[in-house]
Design an enzyme around this catalytic site. Structure first.
Site, mmCIF file in Angstrom:
data_model
loop_
_atom_site.group_PDB
_atom_site.id
_atom_site.type_symbol
_atom_site.label_atom_id
_atom_site.label_comp_id
_atom_site.label_asym_id
_atom_site.label_seq_id
_atom_site.Cartn_x
_atom_site.Cartn_y
_atom_site.Cartn_z
ATOM 1 N N ASN A 65 -1.853 6.408 0.629
ATOM 2 C CA ASN A 65 -1.862 7.440 1.508
ATOM 3 C C ASN A 65 -3.377 8.039 1.556
ATOM 4 O O ASN A 65 -3.839 8.474 0.496
ATOM 5 C CB ASN A 65 -0.759 8.409 0.960
ATOM 6 N N CYS A 87 4.052 9.509 -0.192
ATOM 7 C CA CYS A 87 3.879 10.836 0.100
ATOM 8 C C CYS A 87 4.440 11.810 -1.281
ATOM 9 O O CYS A 87 5.532 11.608 -1.571
ATOM 10 C CB CYS A 87 5.053 11.360 1.053
ATOM 11 N N ASN A 117 9.576 16.511 7.282
ATOM 12 C CA ASN A 117 9.294 15.123 6.826
ATOM 13 C C ASN A 117 10.705 14.325 6.157
ATOM 14 O O ASN A 117 11.467 15.176 5.914
ATOM 15 C CB ASN A 117 8.456 15.311 5.416
ATOM 16 N N CYS A 165 -0.079 18.798 0.503
ATOM 17 C CA CYS A 165 0.030 17.326 0.537
ATOM 18 C C CYS A 165 -0.419 16.698 -1.166
ATOM 19 O O CYS A 165 -1.427 17.023 -1.645
ATOM 20 C CB CYS A 165 -1.263 16.819 1.159
ATOM 21 N N GLY A 166 0.654 16.360 -1.799
ATOM 22 C CA GLY A 166 0.589 16.068 -3.059
ATOM 23 C C GLY A 166 -0.314 14.912 -3.572
ATOM 24 O O GLY A 166 -1.149 15.101 -4.469
ATOM 25 N N GLN A 180 -4.499 11.773 6.610
ATOM 26 C CA GLN A 180 -4.887 13.411 6.575
ATOM 27 C C GLN A 180 -6.302 13.523 6.491
ATOM 28 O O GLN A 180 -7.030 12.847 5.634
ATOM 29 C CB GLN A 180 -4.177 13.929 5.577
ATOM 30 N N THR A 184 4.587 15.092 -1.789
ATOM 31 C CA THR A 184 5.665 16.089 -1.616
ATOM 32 C C THR A 184 6.680 15.610 -1.484
ATOM 33 O O THR A 184 8.025 16.166 -1.880
ATOM 34 C CB THR A 184 5.194 17.210 -0.535
ATOM 35 N N GLY A 185 6.800 14.471 -0.762
ATOM 36 C CA GLY A 185 8.127 13.639 -0.362
ATOM 37 C C GLY A 185 8.831 13.421 -1.887
ATOM 38 O O GLY A 185 9.825 13.368 -2.092
ATOM 39 N N GLU A 199 6.332 10.634 7.587
ATOM 40 C CA GLU A 199 5.634 12.035 7.200
ATOM 41 C C GLU A 199 5.238 12.432 8.833
ATOM 42 O O GLU A 199 5.072 12.159 9.745
ATOM 43 C CB GLU A 199 4.339 11.628 6.540
ATOM 44 N N HIS A 249 11.130 19.101 3.737
ATOM 45 C CA HIS A 249 11.624 17.579 3.545
ATOM 46 C C HIS A 249 13.058 17.654 3.744
ATOM 47 O O HIS A 249 13.606 18.794 3.255
ATOM 48 C CB HIS A 249 11.183 17.250 2.263
#
Length: 269
Positions: free
Chosen positions: A13, A209, A182, A74-75, A47, A211-212, A200, A151
């Site tokens: 990512n 992802c 998401n 965004c993790g 991103q 945060t996912g 996303e 999410h």
């Protein structure tokens, strides 16, 4: 005006990071963010990350998806920024203040507390977010979690068999989700492992992802399907997610600096 950037990724990512702490930058809008993110005519990324001074934390991180839309969390980018910063820090984001700590070739991130109320996702109308009475083409009874951004999570027998490239954008833009969403499809392998794929919001299919992974792990824990610490395997690699007794989520995983460069601001403004 010539501007420096750092290209980074977390499990594939990828991000273009602009450091507005070291160099004062003109205002950055959606159009410029999407132009820089374009993989044919720009630098190319999932991103765009803008670092700025903060009055509430050590610095501020703003996050723009490839379509130019700004999001709260965004993790994977948080781990990349921790690696770039090089020491523990409190970071202001649109989703709240998080804590990051570089560790070897990656970082650990305190992602804060998950939110489950339907108003906090947000949804268009009230319902139980642990077992939502909705479905899309055989994907049914999802859960919803906000971990800085919204999410929706579906547990399926085989997440690789779901045509996420087709159904993902349909769910993302469904009127049930007024801020879009998401889309996560996950398979629980055992009580310590989850396989996950993510569509996303504003970026499309992604190799990872953060945060996912956090939202999916917490929802699985909430449902009693896994332990309070799990390995979440995404196409790009694996993250470790722990949900502590203090109700805070901690994500640990790798991040990588790919290269550095510069561009003329006026070419994309």
């Amino acid at each position: 005006m010539r501007v420096d950037f750092v290209k980074m990724h977390g499990l594939g990512n990828d991000f273009v990071v602009l450091d507005g702490r070291a160099q004062a930058l003109p205002p950055l809008g959606e159009g410029m963010a999407s132009a820089l993110a374009d993989r044919r005519s720009g630098i190319g990324c999932d991103q765009l990350i803008l670092l700025e001074p903060s009055g509430a934390a050590d610095f501020r991180m703003r996050i723009f998806n490839a379509d130019g839309s700004e999001v709260g969390a965004c993790g994977n980018a948080s781990r990349a920024v921790a690696l770039l910063h090089g020491k523990p820090a409190r970071v202001e984001t649109g989703g709240g203040i998080i804590a990051v700590e570089p560790r070897g070739d990656g970082a650990s991130v305190d992602m804060g507390e998950p939110r489950f109320d339907w108003q906090d996702i947000p949804l268009a109308y009230g319902m139980d977010t642990a077992l939502m009475p909705v479905s899309w083409e055989g994907l049914d009874q999802p859960g919803a979690v906000n971990v800085g951004n919204p999410h929706v999570i579906f547990f399926v027998a085989d997440c690789d068999a779901v045509p996420l490239d087709r159904i993902g954008p349909e769910i993302e833009t469904d009127p049930l989700f007024p801020e879009r969403v998401n889309v996560n499809v996950a398979s629980v392998t055992d009580r310590g492992h989850i396989r996950l794929r993510v569509w996303e919001r504003g970026a499309g299919l992604t190799r990872a992802c953060g945060t996912g992974a956090c939202a999916t792990a917490v929802h699985a824990m909430r449902r009693g399907l896994v332990e309070r610490e799990v390995a979440v395997a995404l196409p790009g690699g694996t993250l470790t997610i722990a949900w502590g007794e203090d109700n805070r989520i901690r994500m640990t995983g790798p991040a990588t600096e790919a290269y550095r460069g510069s561009f003329e601001w006026g070419d994309f403004a």
